[in-house]
Design a protein around this motif. Structure first.
Motif, PDB file in Angstrom:
ATOM      1  N   UNK A  94       0.824  -1.214   0.000  1.00  0.00           N
ATOM      2  CA  UNK A  94       0.000   0.000   0.000  1.00  0.00           C
ATOM      3  C   UNK A  94       0.857   1.262   0.000  1.00  0.00           C
ATOM      4  N   UNK A  95       1.926   1.274   0.771  1.00  0.00           N
ATOM      5  CA  UNK A  95       2.733   2.475   0.913  1.00  0.00           C
ATOM      6  C   UNK A  95       3.570   2.782  -0.322  1.00  0.00           C
ATOM      7  N   UNK A  96       3.673   1.827  -1.244  1.00  0.00           N
ATOM      8  CA  UNK A  96       4.376   2.046  -2.508  1.00  0.00           C
ATOM      9  C   UNK A  96       3.416   2.420  -3.640  1.00  0.00           C
ATOM     10  N   UNK A  97       2.137   2.272  -3.414  1.00  0.00           N
ATOM     11  CA  UNK A  97       1.153   2.462  -4.480  1.00  0.00           C
ATOM     12  C   UNK A  97       1.055   3.937  -4.887  1.00  0.00           C
ATOM     13  N   UNK A  98       0.896   4.126  -6.194  1.00  0.00           N
ATOM     14  CA  UNK A  98       0.705   5.465  -6.743  1.00  0.00           C
ATOM     15  C   UNK A  98      -0.636   5.507  -7.469  1.00  0.00           C
ATOM     16  N   UNK A  99      -1.310   6.613  -7.387  1.00  0.00           N
ATOM     17  CA  UNK A  99      -2.587   6.761  -8.072  1.00  0.00           C
ATOM     18  C   UNK A  99      -3.392   7.862  -7.422  1.00  0.00           C
ATOM     19  N   UNK A 100      -4.530   8.169  -8.018  1.00  0.00           N
ATOM     20  CA  UNK A 100      -5.442   9.175  -7.472  1.00  0.00           C
ATOM     21  C   UNK A 100      -6.856   8.597  -7.523  1.00  0.00           C
ATOM     22  N   UNK A 101      -7.543   8.705  -6.402  1.00  0.00           N
ATOM     23  CA  UNK A 101      -8.860   8.086  -6.258  1.00  0.00           C
ATOM     24  C   UNK A 101      -9.868   9.078  -5.689  1.00  0.00           C
ATOM     25  N   UNK A 102     -11.129   8.858  -6.067  1.00  0.00           N
ATOM     26  CA  UNK A 102     -12.228   9.659  -5.525  1.00  0.00           C
ATOM     27  C   UNK A 102     -12.675   9.126  -4.163  1.00  0.00           C
ATOM     28  N   UNK A 103     -12.532   7.812  -3.984  1.00  0.00           N
ATOM     29  CA  UNK A 103     -13.013   7.160  -2.772  1.00  0.00           C
ATOM     30  C   UNK A 103     -12.104   5.985  -2.426  1.00  0.00           C
ATOM     31  N   UNK A 104     -11.746   5.883  -1.152  1.00  0.00           N
ATOM     32  CA  UNK A 104     -10.997   4.729  -0.658  1.00  0.00           C
ATOM     33  C   UNK A 104     -11.849   4.076   0.420  1.00  0.00           C
ATOM     34  N   UNK A 105     -12.078   2.773   0.280  1.00  0.00           N
ATOM     35  CA  UNK A 105     -12.887   2.038   1.245  1.00  0.00           C
ATOM     36  C   UNK A 105     -11.986   1.295   2.226  1.00  0.00           C
ATOM     37  N   UNK A 106     -12.310   1.405   3.481  1.00  0.00           N
ATOM     38  CA  UNK A 106     -11.525   0.811   4.570  1.00  0.00           C
ATOM     39  C   UNK A 106     -12.325  -0.314   5.223  1.00  0.00           C
ATOM     40  N   UNK A 132     -11.142  16.787  -2.300  1.00  0.00           N
ATOM     41  CA  UNK A 132     -12.564  16.494  -2.101  1.00  0.00           C
ATOM     42  C   UNK A 132     -12.866  15.010  -2.015  1.00  0.00           C
ATOM     43  N   UNK A 133     -11.847  14.163  -2.227  1.00  0.00           N
ATOM     44  CA  UNK A 133     -12.040  12.720  -2.152  1.00  0.00           C
ATOM     45  C   UNK A 133     -12.269  12.259  -0.716  1.00  0.00           C
ATOM     46  N   UNK A 134     -12.800  11.049  -0.584  1.00  0.00           N
ATOM     47  CA  UNK A 134     -13.175  10.547   0.734  1.00  0.00           C
ATOM     48  C   UNK A 134     -12.577   9.177   1.033  1.00  0.00           C
ATOM     49  N   UNK A 135     -12.374   8.944   2.317  1.00  0.00           N
ATOM     50  CA  UNK A 135     -12.085   7.620   2.864  1.00  0.00           C
ATOM     51  C   UNK A 135     -13.300   7.260   3.701  1.00  0.00           C
ATOM     52  N   UNK A 136     -13.816   6.051   3.542  1.00  0.00           N
ATOM     53  CA  UNK A 136     -14.974   5.624   4.338  1.00  0.00           C
ATOM     54  C   UNK A 136     -14.820   4.164   4.700  1.00  0.00           C
ATOM     55  N   UNK A 137     -15.293   3.825   5.878  1.00  0.00           N
ATOM     56  CA  UNK A 137     -15.241   2.428   6.278  1.00  0.00           C
ATOM     57  C   UNK A 137     -15.444   2.224   7.759  1.00  0.00           C
ATOM     58  N   UNK A 138     -14.875   1.133   8.236  1.00  0.00           N
ATOM     59  CA  UNK A 138     -15.122   0.671   9.591  1.00  0.00           C
ATOM     60  C   UNK A 138     -13.801   0.486  10.333  1.00  0.00           C
ATOM     61  N   UNK A 139     -13.767   0.942  11.571  1.00  0.00           N
ATOM     62  CA  UNK A 139     -12.614   0.789  12.459  1.00  0.00           C
ATOM     63  C   UNK A 139     -13.061   0.108  13.741  1.00  0.00           C
TER      64      UNK A 139
END
Length: 194
Positions: A94-106, A132-139
């Motif tokens: 994950x820490x090496x990944x490159x890219x741009x996203x509108x939403x990241x699911x956790x 303006x992108x979001x992270x959403x999920x469960x902790x």
């Protein structure tokens, strides 16, 4: 404890995957059901068997990307969902990944990381999102007595990580957790400032 690719591959090979509920997480399923912009570019890090990705893809989200350290769940996913675009199945740290996203699911990714990496997790999430992108999920909303993973935490501790970088839209007790986790999860939504 060194939580590297070999560690996670071994967990999959031994079928020691207690986090895997066998179907899409209800909080994420309901969250996806409320999104009408099906063209969003989505990332699911630490995707494992990626039930949420399959659900999203079958629901019309065509830009779902899954990422995992271990090739084992990704190869299984390819077999089960041959119609899923291969270019959107990524074996990488994950820490090496490159890219741009509108939403990241956790979903069970944050709790799988060594707590020493939590600041780096927040920084990487921030970098991977468009403005303006979001992270959403469960902790998890509890501490664990054993040496993880999983590693737990509290709402107050999570806020200390998230608030410096993100607008915290939601961080509340999860009302639709599976029975064994009821009362022990928080649903969260973070927004990267524009």
């Amino acid at each position: 404890m060194y939580l590297d690719e070999a560690y996670w591959t071994n967990r999959y090979k031994e079928k020691s995957t207690g986090w895997d509920i066998g179907y899409p997480s209800q909080p994420l399923k309901q969250y996806l059901d409320q999104i009408f912009q099906r063209q969003l570019k989505i990332l699911i890090p630490g995707a494992g068997n990626a039930y949420e990705a399959a659900y999203a893809f079958e629901s019309g989200f065509q830009q779902v990307h899954i990422l995992d350290f271990s090739p084992v769940p990704l190869n299984q996913f390819k077999e089960i969902y041959p119609e899923f675009p291969l270019a959107q199945i990524i074996q990488e740290n994950f820490f090496d990944h490159q890219g741009k996203y509108d939403l990241i699911l956790e979903q069970t990714f944050f709790c799988a990381l060594d707590p020493a990496l939590r600041h780096a997790y927040v920084d990487k999430m921030y970098d991977l999102l468009v403005p303006g992108g979001k992270v959403a999920g469960v902790l998890f909303s509890r501490e664990f007595e054993h040496q993880g993973p999983p590693f737990g935490g509290t709402k107050e501790a999570y806020l200390q990580y998230f608030e410096p970088k993100f607008e915290v839209l939601t961080l509340e007790p999860c009302y639709n957790s599976i029975a064994p986790r009821m009362g022990n999860e928080l649903f969260f939504q973070l927004k990267k400032p524009i």
